[in-house]
Motif scaffolding. Structure first.
Motif, short mmCIF file in Angstrom:
data_model
loop_
_atom_site.label_atom_id
_atom_site.label_comp_id
_atom_site.label_asym_id
_atom_site.label_seq_id
_atom_site.Cartn_x
_atom_site.Cartn_y
_atom_site.Cartn_z
N ASP A 69 -1.75 -10.76 -1.74
CA ASP A 69 -2.81 -10.86 -0.73
C ASP A 69 -2.75 -9.69 0.25
N ILE A 70 -1.55 -9.38 0.75
CA ILE A 70 -1.42 -8.34 1.76
C ILE A 70 -1.77 -6.97 1.19
N ASN A 71 -1.31 -6.68 -0.01
CA ASN A 71 -1.68 -5.40 -0.63
C ASN A 71 -3.19 -5.29 -0.79
N ARG A 72 -3.82 -6.37 -1.22
CA ARG A 72 -5.28 -6.37 -1.36
C ARG A 72 -5.95 -6.12 -0.01
N ASP A 73 -5.46 -6.80 1.02
CA ASP A 73 -6.09 -6.71 2.33
C ASP A 73 -5.91 -5.33 2.98
N VAL A 74 -4.70 -4.75 2.82
CA VAL A 74 -4.42 -3.50 3.52
C VAL A 74 -5.19 -2.32 2.92
N VAL A 75 -5.64 -2.44 1.68
CA VAL A 75 -6.54 -1.42 1.14
C VAL A 75 -7.98 -1.92 1.13
N GLY A 76 -8.21 -3.09 1.78
CA GLY A 76 -9.54 -3.67 1.83
C GLY A 76 -9.95 -3.94 3.26
N PHE A 123 -9.49 6.69 4.50
CA PHE A 123 -10.16 6.27 3.28
C PHE A 123 -11.40 7.12 3.04
N SER A 124 -11.79 7.20 1.79
CA SER A 124 -12.99 7.95 1.42
C SER A 124 -14.23 7.14 1.72
N ALA A 125 -15.39 7.76 1.48
CA ALA A 125 -16.66 7.05 1.67
C ALA A 125 -16.77 5.86 0.74
N GLN A 126 -16.04 5.89 -0.38
CA GLN A 126 -16.03 4.78 -1.33
C GLN A 126 -14.82 3.88 -1.11
N ASN A 127 -14.15 4.04 0.03
CA ASN A 127 -13.03 3.18 0.41
C ASN A 127 -11.85 3.27 -0.56
N ASN A 128 -11.64 4.45 -1.12
CA ASN A 128 -10.48 4.69 -1.97
C ASN A 128 -9.56 5.71 -1.33
N ILE A 129 -8.31 5.71 -1.77
CA ILE A 129 -7.36 6.75 -1.40
C ILE A 129 -6.82 7.35 -2.69
N PRO A 188 -13.07 6.82 -12.41
CA PRO A 188 -12.33 5.69 -12.94
C PRO A 188 -12.22 4.53 -11.96
N PHE A 189 -12.45 4.78 -10.66
CA PHE A 189 -12.36 3.71 -9.67
C PHE A 189 -13.75 3.09 -9.52
N GLY A 190 -14.05 2.13 -10.39
CA GLY A 190 -15.39 1.56 -10.44
C GLY A 190 -15.73 0.71 -9.25
N ARG A 191 -14.75 0.22 -8.51
CA ARG A 191 -15.00 -0.59 -7.32
C ARG A 191 -14.18 -0.01 -6.16
N PRO A 192 -14.55 -0.29 -4.92
CA PRO A 192 -13.83 0.28 -3.79
C PRO A 192 -12.48 -0.38 -3.58
N ALA A 235 0.84 -1.20 0.00
CA ALA A 235 0.00 0.00 0.00
C ALA A 235 0.88 1.25 0.00
N ASN A 236 1.92 1.21 -0.83
CA ASN A 236 2.83 2.34 -1.05
C ASN A 236 3.65 2.73 0.17
N ARG A 237 3.84 1.76 1.10
CA ARG A 237 4.75 1.94 2.24
C ARG A 237 5.66 0.73 2.30
N PRO A 238 6.95 0.92 2.65
CA PRO A 238 7.82 -0.26 2.81
C PRO A 238 7.24 -1.23 3.82
N VAL A 239 7.30 -2.51 3.52
CA VAL A 239 6.70 -3.51 4.41
C VAL A 239 7.31 -3.43 5.81
N LEU A 240 8.58 -3.08 5.91
CA LEU A 240 9.22 -2.97 7.22
C LEU A 240 8.56 -1.92 8.10
N SER A 241 7.95 -0.91 7.49
CA SER A 241 7.33 0.16 8.28
C SER A 241 6.18 -0.35 9.13
N TYR A 242 5.53 -1.41 8.71
CA TYR A 242 4.41 -1.94 9.49
C TYR A 242 4.89 -2.51 10.82
N VAL A 243 6.01 -3.22 10.80
CA VAL A 243 6.58 -3.75 12.04
C VAL A 243 7.13 -2.63 12.92
#
Length: 474
Positions: free
Chosen positions: A322-329, A339-345, A378-382, A32-40
């Motif tokens: 999977d992780i990229n999908r989940d962290v924005v989902g 996140f916006s009301a439509q779950n986008n950034i 253009p973001f047809g889905r959240p 999600a546009n952050r280095p994975v190490l930043s999460y830890v």
């Protein structure tokens, strides 16, 4: 708490090729546009664990990670980035820095772990139990696209990751048996002395070793010194400690195994749900207090995370997707963004459609006014992310995807369940599904990617179609 924290950040893992490279080590892979190490690191900071040793394989990778940490966490964390030789494995890396370990207890955490489980809770459990090791166990994550009805055709449904066979006492505090990646069609063998000592054991296959451990320092150093061939904490050090506990409380029958009636093995179980509920019962009566006593043996404990907690390791390309999908989902609370009301950034500097309108709202926050403006069209889905400086042309469709910084995306482009990193050029009419596109890639007109990984700097020729391929410069 008198804990030293060691973060094992890896290097340029071969099983993540072509995503990792000499310029982008594993620790700096964007989630999600952050280095994975930043999460830890953020998780440790939130638990007031501010003095860290970050171990990186390879001097160049360590230099890159050190430079990023120094910039991102200045005045926030005290981090000592240590370079170790490549291919030592997690146990080898700990052995290499063993003389730096001086605290009574050591918290070891993988740098590729993305979770909201608090390390402080694991540390507190370890202290209360007086264990040799306390391991974090989480529910086994699912793998694969979650949108099975996407426009690209029939996607593979979610499926469980590889199994761990875990044996627990009936209080679910003590770890009595663990084998990673076990085929459930095979017999599960358990030492008879353990069953004699504890009376009952619950065998489960629905838990994952999250690679977050609290060790008693002296015991960890003793194992690393005596078992010089051990390379993996998860596959060798932890199982060794689990096997060797309770030896002084049992008599005879070493190496033998029993089932509920005293036979040599636990029968095969084909059904995962059955196995996760299955209990192996020793013929002897339950001996109260054997594990909780302090007599003559070390103990291995567990902290089992609540099922509502998110826990996943970035140890494969599929896990990365999977992780990229989940962290924005479903795990968007981990992203650190609003996140916006439509779950986008959508970053305010990004441009959508042919109007090239600049979004005037705070960084990484999409206001109601912006939603009303139609700029999210253009973001047809959240559950999508568009980073700063990126541009999308007319009639684009982006679903469940992450788009990095300063990308140039043409018209009539479709992106589904994918990760597009930084400085990528995608020309008109391209279709990308279930793929990872690394930095500085160019997709020429009408190129099609499905379930592919494209290494940094690669040029995908116009009109070409690729399915389940790894594309990288030679």
């Amino acid at each position: 708490m008198d804990f030293q924290v060691v973060v094992l950040a890896g290097g340029t893992s071969e099983n993540l090729s072509p995503l990792v490279s000499k310029d982008v080590p594993k620790a700096l892979l964007p989630v999600a546009n952050r280095p994975v190490l930043s999460y830890v690191l953020d998780l440790l900071e939130a638990n007031d664990l501010n003095h860290l040793i970050v171990v990186v394989e390879g001097h160049e990778a360590a230099r890159l990670v050190g430079a990023w940490v120094s910039s991102a966490y200045v005045d926030r964390l005290s981090v000592d980035v240590v370079a170790v030789p490549e291919d030592l494995g997690s146990a080898g890396a700990l052995r290499f820095i063993s003389k730096r370990l001086t605290a009574n207890d050591i918290l070891v955490i993988s740098g590729d772990l993305v979770t909201d489980v608090l390390p402080g809770a694991v540390a507190a459990t370890h202290r209360r139990s007086g264990a040799a090791v306390t391991a974090l166990l989480c529910s086994v994550p699912v793998s694969g696209p979650s949108d099975v009805a996407s426009s690209g055709g029939k996607d593979k449904a979610k499926k469980p990751n590889r199994l761990n066979i875990v044996g627990l006492d009936m209080t679910k505090q003590f770890l009595l048996h663990i084998v990673s990646g076990t085929n459930v069609e095979k017999d599960v063998r358990v030492h008879k002395r353990k069953l004699r000592a504890v009376g009952q054991m619950e065998i489960r296959s629905d838990l994952m070793d999250a690679h977050l451990y609290a060790f008693k320092r002296t015991i960890l150093q003793e194992v690393l010194e005596k078992k010089e061939a051990y390379r993996s904490v998860r596959l060798e050090v932890l199982p060794h400690l689990v096997r060797s506990q309770l030896r002084s409380t049992s008599s005879g029958a070493n190496g033998t195994t029993v089932d509920e009636t005293g036979n040599s093995v636990v029968p095969s179980i084909g059904n995962l749900q059955c196995l996760s509920q299955h209990r192996v019962v020793a013929p002897s009566a339950f001996k109260q207090g054997v594990l909780s006593s302090s007599s003559g043996t070390h103990r291995c404990c567990v902290y089992i995370a609540n099922k509502s907690k998110y826990c996943h390791r970035l140890n494969s390309i599929q896990a990365y997707c999977d992780i990229n999908r989940d962290v924005v989902g479903e795990a968007s609370h981990l992203s650190g963004y609003s996140f916006s009301a439509q779950n986008n950034i959508i970053h305010p500097s990004s441009v959508l459609g042919s109007k090239t309108t600049r979004v005037s709202c705070p960084p990484v926050t999409l206001s109601k006014a912006v939603v009303a403006s139609g700029l999210v069209g253009p973001f047809g889905r959240p559950h999508c992310m568009l980073a700063e400086g990126s541009q999308l042309g007319d009639k684009c469709s982006v679903k469940r995807s992450v788009i990095g910084r300063h990308c140039r995306i043409g018209s009539n482009v479709k992106i589904v369940n994918s990760v597009v990193m930084n400085h990528v050029v995608i020309e008109d009419g391209c279709h990308i599904q279930g793929s990872v596109v690394c930095n500085n890639v160019q997709l020429q007109e009408r190129a099609i990617l499905k379930d592919c990984q494209v290494g940094a700097g690669y040029i995908v020729t116009g009109g070409s179609e690729h399915k389940a391929e790894s594309l990288a410069r030679k």
